[in-house]
Design a protein around this motif. Structure first.
Motif, short mmCIF file in Angstrom:
data_model
loop_
_atom_site.label_atom_id
_atom_site.label_comp_id
_atom_site.label_asym_id
_atom_site.label_seq_id
_atom_site.Cartn_x
_atom_site.Cartn_y
_atom_site.Cartn_z
N LEU A 132 0.83 -1.20 0.00
CA LEU A 132 0.00 0.00 0.00
C LEU A 132 0.87 1.26 0.00
CD1 LEU A 132 -2.72 -1.15 2.56
CD2 LEU A 132 -3.08 -0.74 0.11
N ASN A 133 1.99 1.19 0.72
CA ASN A 133 2.92 2.32 0.76
C ASN A 133 3.64 2.47 -0.57
OD1 ASN A 133 5.82 3.32 1.13
ND2 ASN A 133 4.92 3.97 3.07
N PHE A 134 4.15 1.37 -1.09
CA PHE A 134 4.95 1.39 -2.32
C PHE A 134 4.14 1.93 -3.50
CE2 PHE A 134 6.96 -1.22 -5.88
CZ PHE A 134 8.04 -0.37 -6.04
N LEU A 135 2.86 1.55 -3.56
CA LEU A 135 2.02 1.94 -4.70
C LEU A 135 1.10 3.11 -4.36
CD1 LEU A 135 1.20 -1.56 -6.22
CD2 LEU A 135 2.97 0.07 -6.87
N ASN A 136 1.43 3.83 -3.31
CA ASN A 136 0.82 5.14 -3.02
C ASN A 136 -0.67 5.09 -2.69
OD1 ASN A 136 2.76 5.79 -5.81
ND2 ASN A 136 3.36 6.57 -3.81
N ASN A 137 -1.17 3.97 -2.19
CA ASN A 137 -2.59 3.95 -1.88
C ASN A 137 -2.93 4.75 -0.63
OD1 ASN A 137 -4.85 2.64 -3.41
ND2 ASN A 137 -5.51 2.16 -1.32
N GLN A 138 -1.92 5.12 0.15
CA GLN A 138 -2.16 6.02 1.27
C GLN A 138 -2.71 7.36 0.77
OE1 GLN A 138 -2.27 4.39 4.11
NE2 GLN A 138 -0.60 5.35 5.27
N GLN A 139 -2.36 7.71 -0.46
CA GLN A 139 -2.82 8.98 -1.04
C GLN A 139 -4.09 8.82 -1.87
OE1 GLN A 139 0.78 8.14 -1.54
NE2 GLN A 139 0.87 9.01 0.51
#
Length: 477
Positions: free
Chosen positions: A169-176
């Motif tokens: 989730l962090n690597f593929l920017n799903n936090q944003q």
């Protein structure tokens, strides 16, 4: 000795010659694991391949890989000035690097020493398939063990757990990825690289999928959570269906598509069998994979049990990746390494550092592993590890592994220590006494000019093995 990598060509209109049990067993151990261990050579020629296959599928208790370097204690923000904050960040990065290196070496050690070879080989495959690169060692540890735990289980479970991991989730920017401001990166890579492959979805599916994944996140401890406040609850149309979908609905819709089973099966076939796919075989395998509910163990068992897996055109046709090469040498030659961190330098030099794929597509394969720099290091590893020559290297200029390091050569010089590798040569000589070493170490011995090998040998078993492992033919599996 030619530096040309040779593959065995077999016309499709002819039936391959029956392979010996030795050839079959070498092939199976290299594809379903990381090559024969020292203790397996004695029975390799006479063992029934079905018995060997049963051993590979034998159940083993799962053991997690963990780093042992302690985390830094938290410092309250009101106790930190700007200078101490900078120092703490530097110390944190140093600790993270040490912990990630521990995970890297622990994973490599499992490939070399674990009896559960099939699980580790399958985990190695998924590690490249679900390519992820983050700096947080806690997230790396969690994702690595998720992949290893589910490596031979259900692809459905594996996909869900990887997709909900803080690392991915962090690597593929799903936090944003939030309602009204969707980030499409995660949804795109899930469909393009992890499940269906290009051509089986539309740009609209990506946009709608991204909306469904809004709110997928994790807390400070790295636990998955769905943040409902930032989730888009509007109606979405995804892969031809309309509804108020969330991330789980999207993954289930993807798994309902036979294109997903076909994409995964084809990639597994190219990795374990042949980079030139046989469409008819892949169609049959993927149909059964889909009908099984995505049972990974059933799929790979069907592959390794088939007669076509042992066709000569499928033997010795793959160039070993750097990790496969290093693990294979280490399994054949019992050794003690005083400075195991040195192995990370070799990973960097050869272009495959565990936990650090070059991008979300993972590592390359085949001839992409070979250039003038990496080939020479590959051919010299047996001599270097045997203490016969020093490591001399020229870093690859276009390598992405360094992640912003200004001078790779300087960085590697700081990291590099003498390997201090001690190989148990008396045991190796005992194992290979009365054996033609080339028959056991080379997948296609007929392609090797043994006169050239012997010209460089003092005719001892030790010299013969080192010289065989230093040939281009040894790079093939």
């Amino acid at each position: 000795m030619s530096l040309t990598f040779m593959t065995v060509f077999h016309p499709k209109n002819k039936i391959p010659m029956a392979a010996s049990s030795l050839l079959n067993n070498k092939h199976l151990l290299w594809r379903a694991g990381f090559g024969p261990a020292a203790g397996q050579y004695a029975s390799l020629a006479g063992k029934d391949s079905k018995s060997l296959l049963a051993e590979l599928f034998k159940h083993h208790d799962f053991n997690e890989i963990r780093y042992t370097t302690p985390d830094l204690p938290d410092t309250p923000a009101n106790m930190m000035d700007s200078q101490s904050a900078a120092e703490k960040k530097k110390e944190m990065q140093k600790t993270y690097s040490k912990q990630n290196n521990e995970l890297n070496l622990a994973f490599l050690d499992s490939m070399i020493h674990s009896e559960d070879q099939l699980r580790e080989k399958m985990a190695f495959f998924w590690h490249g398939h679900f390519a992820c690169r983050v700096n947080n060692p806690q997230y790396n540890q969690q994702l690595l063990n998720t992949i290893r735990k589910n490596a031979l289980g259900s692809f459905r479970d594996l996909l869900f757990e990887v997709s909900q991991s803080p690392a991915m989730l962090n690597f593929l920017n799903n936090q944003q990825n939030k309602k009204d401001h969707p980030n499409e990166n995660f949804a795109r890579e899930v469909m393009e690289l992890f499940t269906m492959g290009r051509g089986n979805y539309t740009e609209k599916d990506i946009r709608e999928g991204a909306r469904a994944f809004t709110g997928w996140s994790y807390d400070k401890e790295g636990n998955f959570q769905e943040k409902l406040k930032v989730h888009d609850e509007g109606v979405k149309t995804f892969l031809g269906k309309t509804g108020n979908f969330n991330g789980a609905d999207v993954l289930n819709s993807i798994l309902d598509r036979k294109a997903t089973a076909h994409f995964i099966t084809a990639k597994i076939y190219r990795f374990f069998v042949n980079e030139n796919p046989d469409d008819n075989i892949i169609d049959d395998l993927s149909e059964n994979f889909y009908d099984s509910g995505y049972d990974i163990k059933k799929l790979v068992k069907a592959i390794f049990s088939s007669s076509w897996f042992y066709n000569r055109r499928n033997i010795g046709n793959r160039i070993k990746s750097p990790i496969e090469l290093m693990a294979g040498i280490s399994r054949t030659l019992p050794m003690k390494i005083q400075n195991p961190e040195n192995l990370i330098v070799y990973q960097k030099l050869l272009g495959q550092m565990l936990l650090y794929p070059p991008n979300v597509s993972g590592w390359p394969s085949g001839k992409s592993w070979i250039d003038s720099s990496t080939l020479m290091v590959r051919l010299q590893i047996p001599q270097i590890w045997s203490g016969l020559r020093p490591l001399e290297y020229t870093p690859r200029q276009d390598d992405d592994i360094d992640m912003g390091i200004k001078s790779r050569e300087t960085a590697l010089n700081k990291m590099f220590k003498n390997p201090n590798i001690v190989i148990d040569w008396p045991l190796v000589e005992q194992i290979f006494t009365d054996k033609n070493c080339e028959d056991y170490l080379i997948q296609n011995p007929t392609s090797l000019d043994m006169n050239t090998v012997k010209n460089f040998s003092d005719r001892s078993i030790k010299a013969n093995i080192i010289n065989l492992m230093s040939t281009p033919e040894y790079q093939l599996m």
